[in-house]
Design a protein around this motif. Sequence first.
Motif, PDB file in Angstrom:
ATOM      1  N   TYR A  24      57.313  22.649 -51.705  1.00  0.00           N
ATOM      2  CA  TYR A  24      57.444  23.154 -50.329  1.00  0.00           C
ATOM      3  C   TYR A  24      56.165  22.907 -49.542  1.00  0.00           C
ATOM      4  N   GLU A  25      55.027  23.195 -50.154  1.00  0.00           N
ATOM      5  CA  GLU A  25      53.750  23.039 -49.454  1.00  0.00           C
ATOM      6  C   GLU A  25      53.442  21.567 -49.163  1.00  0.00           C
ATOM      7  N   ALA A  26      53.906  20.669 -50.033  1.00  0.00           N
ATOM      8  CA  ALA A  26      53.675  19.244 -49.797  1.00  0.00           C
ATOM      9  C   ALA A  26      54.465  18.741 -48.599  1.00  0.00           C
ATOM     10  N   ILE A  27      55.637  19.344 -48.361  1.00  0.00           N
ATOM     11  CA  ILE A  27      56.509  18.897 -47.263  1.00  0.00           C
ATOM     12  C   ILE A  27      56.277  19.718 -45.995  1.00  0.00           C
ATOM     13  N   LEU A  28      55.604  20.853 -46.117  1.00  0.00           N
ATOM     14  CA  LEU A  28      55.412  21.751 -44.972  1.00  0.00           C
ATOM     15  C   LEU A  28      54.801  21.071 -43.750  1.00  0.00           C
ATOM     16  N   PRO A  29      53.790  20.210 -43.875  1.00  0.00           N
ATOM     17  CA  PRO A  29      53.250  19.561 -42.661  1.00  0.00           C
ATOM     18  C   PRO A  29      54.299  18.743 -41.900  1.00  0.00           C
ATOM     19  N   ALA A  63      62.205  16.542 -45.054  1.00  0.00           N
ATOM     20  CA  ALA A  63      62.282  16.089 -46.445  1.00  0.00           C
ATOM     21  C   ALA A  63      62.452  14.583 -46.514  1.00  0.00           C
ATOM     22  N   HIS A  64      63.285  14.035 -45.623  1.00  0.00           N
ATOM     23  CA  HIS A  64      63.508  12.584 -45.602  1.00  0.00           C
ATOM     24  C   HIS A  64      62.235  11.846 -45.203  1.00  0.00           C
ATOM     25  N   ARG A  65      61.504  12.373 -44.239  1.00  0.00           N
ATOM     26  CA  ARG A  65      60.277  11.716 -43.791  1.00  0.00           C
ATOM     27  C   ARG A  65      59.178  11.793 -44.849  1.00  0.00           C
ATOM     28  N   ALA A  66      59.139  12.914 -45.565  1.00  0.00           N
ATOM     29  CA  ALA A  66      58.066  13.123 -46.544  1.00  0.00           C
ATOM     30  C   ALA A  66      58.282  12.334 -47.822  1.00  0.00           C
ATOM     31  N   LEU A  70      55.618  11.190 -51.496  1.00  0.00           N
ATOM     32  CA  LEU A  70      55.538  12.163 -52.574  1.00  0.00           C
ATOM     33  C   LEU A  70      55.628  11.487 -53.931  1.00  0.00           C
ATOM     34  N   ASP A  71      54.888  12.013 -54.899  1.00  0.00           N
ATOM     35  CA  ASP A  71      55.029  11.610 -56.295  1.00  0.00           C
ATOM     36  C   ASP A  71      55.950  12.625 -56.958  1.00  0.00           C
TER      37      ASP A  71
END
Length: 273
Positions: A24-29, A63-66, A70-71
Amino acid sequence: MITLSQTAFEQYVPAFRDAESRTYEAILPYMEAFHDTVYHAMKVPHDFPDTAKVEAYIYRNAAHRALPHLDLVLTDNGFAVVSNSNLAPASRDRVAALQERLREEKDDARDLLLFALCETEAWRTSDECRRLRSTLLWCPMLCRRYGVTTPEGRPVFLREFLALLPQIEAAHYETARIVSAEQAHWLLQHQDEYDRTDTTGDARIILREHCRRLMSALITGRRDSVRALTTRLQEFLNLRATELPEYNGSTKFQADHFTPYENGKNDPCFFFG
């Protein structure tokens, strides 16, 4: 405006459910950035009541943009951001399949949000609405409903819709030529609010359906269907003209019902052959 939360994010993007907050925190921005885009660029009112549709669009789009950044590893729930280097990353095929699914889900969320916005008079009469709804097949979801596909036969989502826009606009103008500019303009202005009334058998609703089916055939290049649907549309106009005041008062109606001079012997200007 909505308040972003991990619980809501995982409700709309269940593939990213995580017992921890790392994913969640990785996608939050991305969520925060797109939150502002939705409310400002799309002109969503801050007091818009259907927050569920706003949330679905923000979370799925973020989510799609992130995803490309993401790894990810596979988990029992779906996918999570890698927490240590000893875990094997998710395969490219699985990540690509997830990205495609998220693309389709966020495009559907966009269309459902736009349909909900169209139910509010302030947004329906806005410049943003007029820009988006310039044809009777104005979004990917409507295109799929009426059988529009790409030239390769793929279903239409936003990327495919934008590529097909020239054909969609050309089909709309051809249909407007048949029903008259006045009638086509009326259908554009009233296409959504008219759906919310009891319109069983209403000539304008039936006409709209004829127009959308003809547009679909024109866009996809089904020539036999174009001929048949064009004939059916003109026959409907002839049959129900009195129930279509915009068409009935147009120059197109006059042209469709023009009777050429037959040079009858009782006419005041009878010409001898």
